[in-house]
Design an enzyme around this catalytic site. Structure first.
Site, mmCIF file in Angstrom:
data_model
loop_
_atom_site.group_PDB
_atom_site.id
_atom_site.type_symbol
_atom_site.label_atom_id
_atom_site.label_comp_id
_atom_site.label_asym_id
_atom_site.label_seq_id
_atom_site.Cartn_x
_atom_site.Cartn_y
_atom_site.Cartn_z
ATOM 1 N N THR A 184 -1.613 1.287 -3.001
ATOM 2 C CA THR A 184 -2.371 2.541 -2.532
ATOM 3 C C THR A 184 -2.765 2.366 -1.073
ATOM 4 O OG1 THR A 184 -3.714 2.569 -4.663
ATOM 5 C CG2 THR A 184 -4.672 3.365 -2.579
ATOM 6 N N THR A 241 -4.253 -2.855 -5.318
ATOM 7 C CA THR A 241 -5.553 -3.507 -5.872
ATOM 8 C C THR A 241 -5.545 -3.677 -7.496
ATOM 9 O OG1 THR A 241 -6.477 -1.088 -6.344
ATOM 10 C CG2 THR A 241 -7.061 -2.315 -4.230
#
Length: 333
Positions: A14, A98
């Site tokens: 991300t 993540t």
């Protein structure tokens, strides 16, 4: 004043994704575009970039759900080569998605023995989002990686101005910024007012080291995770055995228990020489190797969560460790 020399190894995720819509914090993973480590650094103000001498090392641009143990071995190799080639290096920052960041950090902590800080960092929002957290997290990671007090603490995870031990941290929220937490013992420290503070030291650090003889593309033993629930049978466990699993982590109901049908299948696995480790699907708390587990030849994961326990078992099997040695690792602390 001499600027700290930091290597930024970018792997994707991300933090390195961009969407056409600044409101998009959901669909960017599938429809967005990737950006490189130099782009991440460029998002920081010039005054911030001027504080560090950064070397950008691209590794991959994949989503973290695409990561594997083999890729993390390759990543660890890049870290080792970078440190060996740059004796002036003050620290290493690894940008990572993540979703599997806690696994990546745990893996690196188990195999690396770096003389300088190694910091893993990610983001919950893409670089194009309103109030993207990537730049702030990256800056915090650079501060920690350049902090002499961060050396010797193993691999660290930095997010939301907190510093976590790699083997203690977990991702707790799908979209909130304060997603990374260390539920049993809390963060190691924080970043505040451009300064790094450590409030405690990790009381332990499991370490396996680089498995002797392993090279890129080498064989990694299969270890699977079986998730327990009310009424669960042994179909999944037997399927893992049929697929060639050398180890099974069972994510049991708290405080680390499985259904009778699962227990039958797990006992079959032990009889076949499969290493079985009882973990818990809970958010915090450890699994104790109680008398019943000892009698059945099942190990206990201690305070390691199932995904991290799987990584440790895979590495331990690669080193040829026996059950007692593996249990000793899980027993820390």
């Amino acid at each position: 004043m001499q600027r700290p020399v930091i290597a930024i190894i970018s792997t994707g995720g991300t933090i390195a994704r961009r969407s056409m819509d600044p409101r998009d914090t959901v669909d960017y993973a599938e429809i967005g575009a990737s950006i490189g480590g130099s782009d991440l650094l460029a998002a920081l103000p010039e005054a911030v970039r001027a504080r560090f001498a950064v070397c950008d090392i691209p590794f991959s641009s994949c989503d973290s759900v695409e990561m594997t143990l083999a890729r993390w071995f390759d990543l660890a190799s890049v870290v080792n080569r970078t440190i060996a080639a740059r004796p002036d290096l003050d620290g290493v920052v690894i940008t990572h998605g993540t979703s599997s960041l806690e696994e990546a950090a745990c893996f690196l902590d188990l195999v690396l023995d770096a003389p300088c800080p190694v910091v893993v960092v990610g983001a919950q929002r893409p670089a194009s989002a309103i109030s993207a957290d990537g730049p702030a997290n990256l800056y915090a990671a650079l501060l920690v990686a350049s902090c002499p007090d961060a050396a010797g603490r193993g691999v660290l995870v930095v997010a939301n101005n907190e510093i976590h031990a790699a083997q203690e941290v977990t991702k707790a929220s799908t979209y909130q910024l304060e997603t990374f937490r260390s539920p049993d013992f809390g963060p190691l420290g924080m970043i505040e007012a451009n300064r790094v503070f450590f409030g405690r030291a990790a009381g332990y650090r499991r370490h396996v080291g680089w498995p002797e003889g392993y090279g890129s593309g080498g064989e990694i033993p299969r270890v699977d995770i079986s998730y327990s629930h009310a009424g669960a049978d042994g179909v999944g466990i037997r399927a893992f055995m049929a697929a060639g699993a050398r180890g099974i982590i069972t994510a049991g109901m708290l405080p680390g228990m499985c259904t009778p049908a699962e227990n039958v299948a797990l006992d079959e696995a032990v009889a076949r020489g499969v290493v079985v480790v009882q973990a818990s699907s809970g958010y915090c708390g450890g699994v104790v190797r109680r008398q019943e587990l000892c009698q059945r030849g099942i190990l206990a994961a201690g305070h390691m969560r199932p995904r991290q326990a799987r990584i440790l078992l895979s590495l331990a099997l690669m080193t040829g460790a026996d059950g007692d040695a593996i249990q000793a690792l899980y027993d820390m602390p």
